[in-house]
Each structure stands twice: as structure tokens, then as C-alpha cells.
Design an enzyme around this catalytic site. Structure first.
Site, PDB file in Angstrom:
ATOM      1  N   ASP A  75       0.936  -1.115   0.008  1.00  0.00           N
ATOM      2  CA  ASP A  75       0.048  -0.051   0.083  1.00  0.00           C
ATOM      3  C   ASP A  75       0.891   1.356   0.011  1.00  0.00           C
ATOM      4  O   ASP A  75       2.008   1.084   0.212  1.00  0.00           O
ATOM      5  CB  ASP A  75      -1.005  -0.172   1.289  1.00  0.00           C
ATOM      6  CG  ASP A  75      -0.516   0.128   2.452  1.00  0.00           C
ATOM      7  OD1 ASP A  75       0.733  -0.426   2.727  1.00  0.00           O
ATOM      8  OD2 ASP A  75      -0.885   0.545   3.422  1.00  0.00           O
ATOM      9  N   ASP A 106       9.093   3.938  -1.067  1.00  0.00           N
ATOM     10  CA  ASP A 106       8.292   3.214   0.079  1.00  0.00           C
ATOM     11  C   ASP A 106       6.946   2.650  -0.070  1.00  0.00           C
ATOM     12  O   ASP A 106       6.198   3.367  -0.300  1.00  0.00           O
ATOM     13  CB  ASP A 106       7.856   4.617   1.040  1.00  0.00           C
ATOM     14  CG  ASP A 106       7.537   4.172   2.474  1.00  0.00           C
ATOM     15  OD1 ASP A 106       7.229   3.053   2.622  1.00  0.00           O
ATOM     16  OD2 ASP A 106       6.922   5.070   2.858  1.00  0.00           O
ATOM     17  N   GLU A 140      -0.125  -0.796   5.792  1.00  0.00           N
ATOM     18  CA  GLU A 140       1.039  -0.090   6.827  1.00  0.00           C
ATOM     19  C   GLU A 140       0.791   1.323   6.746  1.00  0.00           C
ATOM     20  O   GLU A 140       1.069   1.895   8.039  1.00  0.00           O
ATOM     21  CB  GLU A 140       2.149  -0.731   6.089  1.00  0.00           C
ATOM     22  CG  GLU A 140       3.345  -0.507   7.131  1.00  0.00           C
ATOM     23  CD  GLU A 140       4.127   0.843   7.273  1.00  0.00           C
ATOM     24  OE1 GLU A 140       4.685   1.263   8.207  1.00  0.00           O
ATOM     25  OE2 GLU A 140       3.713   1.727   6.138  1.00  0.00           O
ATOM     26  N   GLU A 141       0.491   1.907   5.748  1.00  0.00           N
ATOM     27  CA  GLU A 141       0.374   3.420   5.664  1.00  0.00           C
ATOM     28  C   GLU A 141      -0.890   3.563   6.410  1.00  0.00           C
ATOM     29  O   GLU A 141      -0.826   5.166   6.794  1.00  0.00           O
ATOM     30  CB  GLU A 141       0.541   3.914   4.043  1.00  0.00           C
ATOM     31  CG  GLU A 141       1.844   3.469   3.398  1.00  0.00           C
ATOM     32  CD  GLU A 141       2.831   4.276   4.154  1.00  0.00           C
ATOM     33  OE1 GLU A 141       3.029   4.682   4.977  1.00  0.00           O
ATOM     34  OE2 GLU A 141       4.087   4.379   3.707  1.00  0.00           O
TER      35      GLU A 141
HETATM   36 ZN   LIG Z   1       6.689   1.990   4.226  1.00  0.00          ZN
END
Ligand SMILES: [Zn+2]
Length: 398
Positions: A75, A106, A140-141
Site C-alpha cells: 500500500d 516506500d 501499513e500506511e
Molecule cells: Zn513504508
């Protein structure tokens, strides 16, 4: 398309607009890379009342130990104003040796490189003497409630056990080879409400200004410092992040004030001891209340933000030593072992096996024009490849 090419892998992943909580095709793209290599791929959907379902992926090749896990997320954060991007955020265009796109560093880039490294390892040495798994979340984000934590528990409940984990988050501040993360500080947040007595600004003796109380309590948290650091960690640090009264009138003494804070703490503390110290400081300041001579103790209450992040430090020579040696072999630079920065999903993984983090250069993460040097993708793939070879050669099973 050969999955031994990290650039092609990354382009395929970036072209899936997987802004949390959308899967966006990214996990399917990853599955399409891993299945031909011989991985057994499982998709795990996590649910929580009141939240959108999240898709996660777990893939494994091999059935024996030692077992190396690679962890990360597909994500990404939203692109922001798409018009301000030099190249569209989900087009994965290459210009002047740089690949542009949301997630480039990222952390779709880290995943693309690890897939390429595994593909090359299998090409050159055959299937690993042990097992390799990918533990990849789509959360995760975002709130990180339906992500790594649940995926780990789900896999462990099925009998999965790991000997070591590498998280592919961007850990290098300036150039590839700068930094391996071997731990993370803990994090606790809270909100304090201070009660006074509302009144007329011209008759302060009849009122009790909550701002005075809030300033006393807030100051007691920021000074003195909680500690001066430890051999592996920087000093713990608390910041008051907002102070709110919301009083529109200049002739009214406010009866209520609130403030919030966040502390990043090192391994001298646990979430519980740091909370106890915060309450001790505020209780002491409430009694002493230097800003309010002759008054009673400041009436206040605290509410903690749920789910603190726990501090951790990995001490595993086989894991840290082989990764550091691989970074040095490929880049010629000895990486710094660091515990700085924000929290990451490694905070969940540390409960299952030793975990370290190493990925791309983080400079453009979450920014407009997030991008990665194409050359770095090849270098990171070589580092990961050397690490896989070295770790399986030296692995000490704990
Ligand atoms: Zn990350």
C-alpha cells in the site's frame, strides 16, 4: 518479463494504484511474480468491525528451516496533487536515470528488488536450502490494524515459524549503504484535560484559569529530559503537539484547556513505565502549581491514545552481521546500525523472530515526485542477493 529485473518488477507494482486501503492490483502483480518461481502464495483478507477489509499476502518457497522472512507493504500514501508531479504518480516513467512513482522507495522498490534477488538466487543456486517467505501487507500506511500484526498471527496459527526477518523499508538517509535499522524507539501519545473555573477577566480571584494549569503540566512533561540516551538509542523525547482552549472571548477566563503530547522513548523504558513517569510528573506539577499560588492542586485527567508502540532492539549477530557484510561487499561502505526514526511494522515482527530493516534511500518518500535512482535498484538487488546467500550459509537457527 523476467522477475530477475528489479526495474520491470517495480514498474509493474507502481502501475497498480494501491493507495491504502485499496489492493489496486499490487498483490496480484506480486503473486504473478512469485508463483512461477515456485512460491506457494496465499491471500489473507483481514477484517475489523467498522473498517474496510484489507488484503494481505503470504508466500513461501521451501518446507524446511532455516526460514528467512522478507516483510513489507504494497500500500502507498495518496499522491496528493497529481498535477504537481513531473511524471504521473502511477505511470512508472523513467527520466534521467530515475524511476518516478508513488511507492518507488516506500516501499514497492524494496519488494521489487527482493523478488529479483530471490529469482537470481534460484537461477544460480536452485531453490534455497531452507525456506524464504514474503509477508506483505496492504495496511501499513493506514491504521495498520488489518495488516502485519494479524497476518503474522494468522501465519503463526497455521504453524509458520521464522528464524529471521528483513523488512525492506527505506532506511538510508542519503545513499545506499548508509544505515541498517536494528531497533526502533517506542511511542506513546496522550491527551490531557485541565479543569479550572470560568469567569470574568476583570475578576480573576473569582475564576481559575485553566491555561495556567495546562502550561504547568505541559512544561513538567517537556523538562527535564527523560534520559540522555543509551548506547544503542538516542535520548527519549516528549513533545507537546497541541494546546487548545477554543475561547473566542478576550474578557472571559477559560475554565477548560486541553493539550496532547507524544513521546518517543528508548530501551530504558517500557510503555508502562513511561506512562507512570508522565503521570508522576503531572501529579507533582499539579500539587506544586507554580503558576497558581494559593490555589488547590490542578484538576486534570489524561486519556491515552490506544495501542502504544513498544521499543525493541535486535541482538542477532548472524542476521545483523551477514546483512552488514553484504552491504559492505556491494557498496564498499560499512552501514551504521541505527534505531532512529519512526515506528515500523518491525515492532510486530520482533515478537516472532529477530528483525532488521534495510531498503532504499528514503529522501522522497511520501513526497510529490517520489522517485528512485535506477542504479540503486540494481545495487539493492545485489545486496539482497548477497545477503540471501550469506544468511543461508551462516544461519544459526535460534
Ligand atoms: Zn513504508
Amino acid at each position: 518479463m523476467s522477475v530477475a529485473d528489479p526495474v520491470a518488477n517495480l514498474q509493474a507494482l507502481i502501475r497498480c494504484p494501491s493507495v491504502t486501503p485499496a489492493e489496486g492490483g499490487a498483490l496480484s502483480a506480486l503473486e504473478a511474480m512469485l508463483t512461477p518461481l515456485g512460491f506457494t502464495v496465499e491471500r489473507m483478507v483481514a477484517s475489523e468491525p467498522g473498517m474496510l477489509d484489507i488484503e494481505n499476502l503470504y508466500a513461501r518457497i521451501g518446507t524446511e528451516g532455516p526460514h528467512l522472512m522478507f516483510a513489507g507493504h504494497t500500500d502507498v500514501v495518496p499522491p496528493g496533487d497529481q498535477a504537481s508531479w513531473t511524471h504521473p504518480p502511477f505511470a512508472a516513467e523513467i527520466a534521467d536515470g530515475e524511476l518516478f512513482g508513488r511507492g518507488a522507495v516506500d516501499m514497492k522498490g524494496g519488494i521489487a528488488c527482493f523478488v529479483a534477488a530471490v529469482a537470481r538466487h534460484i537461477e544460480q543456486h536452485g531453490a534455497p536450502r531452507g525456506s524464504i517467505s514474503f509477508l506483505i501487507t496492504g495496511d501499513e500506511e493506514g491504521p495498520a490494524v488489518n495488516g502485519t500484526e494479524k497476518l503474522l498471527r494468522w501465519a503463526a496459527d497455521k504453524g509458520e515459524r521464522w528464524d529471521a526477518c528483513l523488512v525492506g523499508e527505506p532506511t538510508n538517509p542519503d545513499s545506499l549503504g548508509d544505515m541498517i535499522k536494528i531497533g526502533r524507539r517506542g511511542s506513546v501519545s496522550g491527551k490531557v484535560t485541565v479543569h479550572g473555573l470560568q469567569g470574568h477577566a476583570a475578576y480573576p480571584h473569582l475564576a481559575d484559569n485553566a491555561v495556567r494549569g495546562a502550561l504547568s503540566l505541559a512544561a513538567s512533561l517537556m523538562d527535564p529530559p527523560f534520559d540522555t540516551g543509551t548506547p544503542e538509542f538516542p535520548a527519549s523525547n516528549l513533545e507537546v503537539t497541541t494546546l487548545d482552549v477554543g475561547n473566542p472571548a478576550t474578557n472571559v477566563v477559560p475554565g477548560k484547556a486541553t493539550f496532547a503530547f507524544n513521546i518517543r522513548f528508548n530501551d530504558r523504558w517500557t510503555a508502562d513505565t513511561v506512562k507512570a513517569e508522565i503521570m508522576r510528573r503531572m501529579d507533582a506539577a499539579a500539587r506544586e502549581n507554580p503558576l497558581r499560588p494559593g490555589r488547590d492542586a490542578i484538576r486534570h485527567e489524561i486519556s491515552w491514545a490506544d495501542r502504544p508502540s513498544h521499543v525493541f532492539l535486535t541482538r542477532n549477530d548472524a542476521l545483523i552481521g551477514s546483512l552488514a557484510a553484504s552491504v559492505e561487499t556491494v557498496t564498499g561502505r560499512r552501514p551504521k546500525l541505527s534505531t532512529t526514526g519512526g515506528t515500523s511494522d518491525a515492532r510486530f515482527i520482533k515478537d516472532y523472530c529477530p528483525v532488521v530493516e534495510f531498503g532504499l534511500v528514503g529522501q522522497t518518500m511520501h513526497m510529490v515526485d517520489e522517485r528512485v535512482a535506477v542504479a540503486d535498484l540494481e545495487t539493492l538487488t545485489r545486496i539482497y542477493g548477497d545477503f540471501i546467500r550469506r544468511w543461508f550459509a551462516d544461519a544459526v537457527i535460534c
